[in-house]
Write an enzyme that holds these catalytic residues in place. Structure first.
Site, PDB file in Angstrom:
ATOM      1  N   LYS A   9       0.824  -1.197   0.000  1.00  0.00           N
ATOM      2  CA  LYS A   9       0.000   0.000   0.000  1.00  0.00           C
ATOM      3  C   LYS A   9       0.872   1.266   0.000  1.00  0.00           C
ATOM      4  O   LYS A   9       2.092   1.180   0.218  1.00  0.00           O
ATOM      5  CB  LYS A   9      -0.937  -0.045   1.213  1.00  0.00           C
ATOM      6  CG  LYS A   9      -1.983  -1.177   1.127  1.00  0.00           C
ATOM      7  CD  LYS A   9      -2.849  -1.223   2.388  1.00  0.00           C
ATOM      8  CE  LYS A   9      -3.941  -2.280   2.281  1.00  0.00           C
ATOM      9  NZ  LYS A   9      -4.773  -2.330   3.530  1.00  0.00           N
ATOM     10  N   TYR A  49     -12.155  -2.943  -3.487  1.00  0.00           N
ATOM     11  CA  TYR A  49     -12.696  -2.946  -2.126  1.00  0.00           C
ATOM     12  C   TYR A  49     -14.232  -2.932  -2.103  1.00  0.00           C
ATOM     13  O   TYR A  49     -14.821  -2.526  -1.096  1.00  0.00           O
ATOM     14  CB  TYR A  49     -12.138  -1.760  -1.335  1.00  0.00           C
ATOM     15  CG  TYR A  49     -10.732  -1.991  -0.807  1.00  0.00           C
ATOM     16  CD1 TYR A  49     -10.437  -3.095   0.011  1.00  0.00           C
ATOM     17  CD2 TYR A  49      -9.695  -1.112  -1.095  1.00  0.00           C
ATOM     18  CE1 TYR A  49      -9.159  -3.305   0.504  1.00  0.00           C
ATOM     19  CE2 TYR A  49      -8.407  -1.320  -0.598  1.00  0.00           C
ATOM     20  CZ  TYR A  49      -8.151  -2.410   0.203  1.00  0.00           C
ATOM     21  OH  TYR A  49      -6.881  -2.626   0.702  1.00  0.00           O
ATOM     22  N   ASN A 112      -1.975   0.149   7.354  1.00  0.00           N
ATOM     23  CA  ASN A 112      -1.514  -1.215   7.672  1.00  0.00           C
ATOM     24  C   ASN A 112      -0.709  -1.870   6.555  1.00  0.00           C
ATOM     25  O   ASN A 112      -0.555  -3.094   6.532  1.00  0.00           O
ATOM     26  CB  ASN A 112      -2.685  -2.080   8.152  1.00  0.00           C
ATOM     27  CG  ASN A 112      -3.721  -2.331   7.075  1.00  0.00           C
ATOM     28  OD1 ASN A 112      -3.567  -1.858   5.955  1.00  0.00           O
ATOM     29  ND2 ASN A 112      -4.757  -3.084   7.409  1.00  0.00           N
ATOM     30  N   HIS A 115      -2.019  -5.427   1.543  1.00  0.00           N
ATOM     31  CA  HIS A 115      -3.231  -6.215   1.312  1.00  0.00           C
ATOM     32  C   HIS A 115      -2.822  -7.597   0.832  1.00  0.00           C
ATOM     33  O   HIS A 115      -1.854  -7.732   0.087  1.00  0.00           O
ATOM     34  CB  HIS A 115      -4.101  -5.561   0.224  1.00  0.00           C
ATOM     35  CG  HIS A 115      -5.140  -6.489  -0.325  1.00  0.00           C
ATOM     36  ND1 HIS A 115      -6.372  -6.669   0.273  1.00  0.00           N
ATOM     37  CD2 HIS A 115      -5.118  -7.341  -1.390  1.00  0.00           C
ATOM     38  CE1 HIS A 115      -7.059  -7.574  -0.414  1.00  0.00           C
ATOM     39  NE2 HIS A 115      -6.324  -7.997  -1.427  1.00  0.00           N
ATOM     40  N   GLU A 126      -9.132 -11.055  -7.756  1.00  0.00           N
ATOM     41  CA  GLU A 126      -8.204  -9.921  -7.620  1.00  0.00           C
ATOM     42  C   GLU A 126      -7.094  -9.984  -8.670  1.00  0.00           C
ATOM     43  O   GLU A 126      -6.723  -8.961  -9.247  1.00  0.00           O
ATOM     44  CB  GLU A 126      -7.616  -9.901  -6.205  1.00  0.00           C
ATOM     45  CG  GLU A 126      -8.646  -9.508  -5.152  1.00  0.00           C
ATOM     46  CD  GLU A 126      -8.164  -9.672  -3.713  1.00  0.00           C
ATOM     47  OE1 GLU A 126      -8.889  -9.237  -2.798  1.00  0.00           O
ATOM     48  OE2 GLU A 126      -7.083 -10.243  -3.483  1.00  0.00           O
TER      49      GLU A 126
HETATM   50  P1  IDP Z   1      -7.622  -7.135   5.720  1.00  0.00           P
HETATM   51  O1  IDP Z   1      -6.848  -6.158   4.872  1.00  0.00           O
HETATM   52  O2  IDP Z   1      -6.815  -7.611   6.901  1.00  0.00           O
HETATM   53  O3  IDP Z   1      -8.224  -8.269   4.923  1.00  0.00           O
HETATM   54  P2  IDP Z   1     -10.329  -6.018   5.885  1.00  0.00           P
HETATM   55  O4  IDP Z   1     -11.213  -6.172   7.057  1.00  0.00           O
HETATM   56  O5  IDP Z   1     -10.648  -6.789   4.637  1.00  0.00           O
HETATM   57  O6  IDP Z   1      -8.830  -6.311   6.383  1.00  0.00           O
HETATM   58  O7  IDP Z   1     -10.277  -4.462   5.537  1.00  0.00           O
HETATM   59  C1  IDP Z   1      -9.685  -4.013   4.345  1.00  0.00           C
HETATM   60  C2  IDP Z   1      -8.833  -2.806   4.645  1.00  0.00           C
HETATM   61  O8  IDP Z   1      -9.683  -1.749   5.074  1.00  0.00           O
HETATM   62  C3  IDP Z   1      -7.834  -2.971   5.798  1.00  0.00           C
HETATM   63  O9  IDP Z   1      -6.642  -3.610   5.394  1.00  0.00           O
HETATM   64  C4  IDP Z   1      -7.608  -1.542   6.204  1.00  0.00           C
HETATM   65  O10 IDP Z   1      -6.736  -0.890   5.269  1.00  0.00           O
HETATM   66  C5  IDP Z   1      -9.008  -0.953   6.035  1.00  0.00           C
HETATM   67  N1  IDP Z   1      -9.774  -0.983   7.284  1.00  0.00           N
HETATM   68  C6  IDP Z   1     -10.439  -2.034   7.811  1.00  0.00           C
HETATM   69  N2  IDP Z   1     -11.042  -1.709   8.966  1.00  0.00           N
HETATM   70  C7  IDP Z   1     -10.742  -0.401   9.166  1.00  0.00           C
HETATM   71  C8  IDP Z   1     -11.072   0.531  10.202  1.00  0.00           C
HETATM   72  O11 IDP Z   1     -11.749   0.236  11.184  1.00  0.00           O
HETATM   73  N3  IDP Z   1     -10.565   1.799  10.053  1.00  0.00           N
HETATM   74  C9  IDP Z   1      -9.808   2.179   8.991  1.00  0.00           C
HETATM   75  N4  IDP Z   1      -9.483   1.332   8.000  1.00  0.00           N
HETATM   76  C10 IDP Z   1      -9.935   0.058   8.090  1.00  0.00           C
HETATM   77 MG    MG Z   2      -9.760  -8.273   3.507  1.00  0.00          MG
END
Ligand code: IDP
Ligand code: MG
Length: 148
Positions: A9, A49, A112, A115, A126
């Site tokens: 990212k 997304y 974070n 992905h 994807e």
């Molecule tokens: P993942 O990336 O671990 O699969 P997901 O729940 O699929 O997590 O969420 C996709 C992305 O959305 C996360 O990697 C993060 O960048 C963002 N995200 C998820 N939950 C939150 C939140 O509560 N606040 C801000 N960003 C979030």
């Molecule tokens: Mg996810």
């Protein structure tokens, strides 16, 4: 042999962590079969997304992923999807185990770093969305020493 789709990212790219993160995949034995730097469009971000549309963090997520270039890649190997998810760590870096990518490099869920596909169907979708047919099938000289 399984394939997983990965995005480094914008924060990972901006912080100069492309090499360190890709090196982890290489060291683990995973084979890179596609890799490209991408300035993600709003349309691609929303399609990637789509499952999160309507959630409170959705707009911020689209803003984040389109804010600067990313590096998209496809890695291949035995059980690649689960292997990569385990290497990535939990969604919230603050709760991710040390030794994982998010646990070692991140602090906040909205930054974070990475992905990774969460299952076989999402991986196929994807990879098709980001690379189409543009994968390289190549013989790596170490393959026989990594794959039985
Ligand atoms: P993942 O990336 O671990 O699969 P997901 O729940 O699929 O997590 O969420 C996709 C992305 O959305 C996360 O990697 C993060 O960048 C963002 N995200 C998820 N939950 C939150 C939140 O509560 N606040 C801000 N960003 C979030
Ligand atoms: Mg996810």
């Amino acid at each position: 042999m399984e394939r997983s789709f990965v995005i480094l990212k914008p924060d990972a790219v901006q912080r100069g962590l492309i090499g360190e993160i890709v090196a982890r995949f290489e060291r683990h034995g995973l084979k890179i079969v596609a890799m490209q730097m991408v300035q993600v469009s709003d349309d691609l971000a929303r399609r990637h997304y789509a499952v999160h549309e309507g959630k409170p963090f959705f707009d911020g997520l689209i803003q984040y992923i389109t804010s600067a270039p990313v590096v998209a890649l496809v890695v291949e190997g035995t059980g690649a999807i689960a292997v990569v998810r385990n290497m990535v760590g939990g969604t919230r870096p603050g709760d991710s185990a040390p030794g994982t990518i998010r646990g070692d490099y991140g602090l906040e869920v909205g930054r974070n770093l990475i992905h990774a596909s969460d299952g076989p169907e999402t991986a196929v979708a994807e990879i098709a969305l980001w690379f189409g047919e543009d994968l390289i099938e190549w013989q790596r000289c170490t393959d026989p020493w990594i794959f039985e």
